[in-house]
Design a protein around this motif. Structure first.
Motif, PDB file in Angstrom:
ATOM      1  N   HIS A  41       0.932  -1.154   0.011  1.00 57.12           N
ATOM      2  CA  HIS A  41       0.102   0.071   0.212  1.00 57.12           C
ATOM      3  C   HIS A  41       1.018   1.338   0.184  1.00 57.12           C
ATOM      4  O   HIS A  41       0.326   2.344  -0.557  1.00 57.12           O
ATOM      5  N   MET A  44       0.757   2.631  -3.604  1.00 55.70           N
ATOM      6  CA  MET A  44      -0.319   3.127  -4.280  1.00 55.70           C
ATOM      7  C   MET A  44      -0.795   4.453  -3.829  1.00 55.70           C
ATOM      8  O   MET A  44      -0.762   4.632  -2.537  1.00 55.70           O
ATOM      9  N   GLY A  45      -0.905   5.503  -4.573  1.00 50.35           N
ATOM     10  CA  GLY A  45      -1.441   6.589  -3.943  1.00 50.35           C
ATOM     11  C   GLY A  45      -2.751   6.690  -3.336  1.00 50.35           C
ATOM     12  O   GLY A  45      -3.169   7.314  -2.550  1.00 50.35           O
ATOM     13  N   PHE A  46      -3.525   5.863  -4.072  1.00 55.14           N
ATOM     14  CA  PHE A  46      -4.858   5.861  -3.685  1.00 55.14           C
ATOM     15  C   PHE A  46      -5.496   4.431  -4.145  1.00 55.14           C
ATOM     16  O   PHE A  46      -4.719   3.870  -4.980  1.00 55.14           O
ATOM     17  N   GLN A  47      -6.727   3.899  -3.567  1.00 53.74           N
ATOM     18  CA  GLN A  47      -6.892   2.666  -3.789  1.00 53.74           C
ATOM     19  C   GLN A  47      -7.876   2.865  -5.164  1.00 53.74           C
ATOM     20  O   GLN A  47      -9.037   3.756  -4.979  1.00 53.74           O
ATOM     21  N   PRO A  48      -7.261   2.230  -6.238  1.00 54.20           N
ATOM     22  CA  PRO A  48      -8.226   2.562  -7.393  1.00 54.20           C
ATOM     23  C   PRO A  48      -9.650   1.831  -7.290  1.00 54.20           C
ATOM     24  O   PRO A  48      -9.659   0.793  -6.732  1.00 54.20           O
TER      25      PRO A  48
END
Length: 84
Positions: A41, A44-48
């Protein structure tokens, strides 16, 4: 002198290593390389949206619903001297 395009980047890996400082006055032998794992995590910049999901039974075994966030632990010390 190399420009920014010519500098080589290290290969991507979730397992990082460092060597602790060892003074020449330290009575103990040097430790050598220490390893640590970084979780997925962090990258990952945000959860797609619409990420694929494990089945409920598989998710309980893996500890996460999403395969992109699954990180199996592999012991980097296994097989080295003194580690079982």
């Amino acid at each position: 002198m190399k420009g920014p395009q010519e500098q080589q980047q290290p290969a991507f890996t979730r397992v990082k290593s460092y060597q602790p400082f060892h003074s020449r006055f330290d009575p103990c032998p040097p430790i050598g390389l220490k390893y640590y794992s970084t979780p997925p995590h962090l990258y990952m910049g945000f959860q797609p949206p619409n990420l694929p999901q494990f089945s409920p039974q598989e998710a309980l075994r893996k500890g996460t619903l999403w395969p992109a966030l699954y990180d199996p632990y592999k012991n980097p010390y296994k097989g080295k001297k003194g580690v079982k």
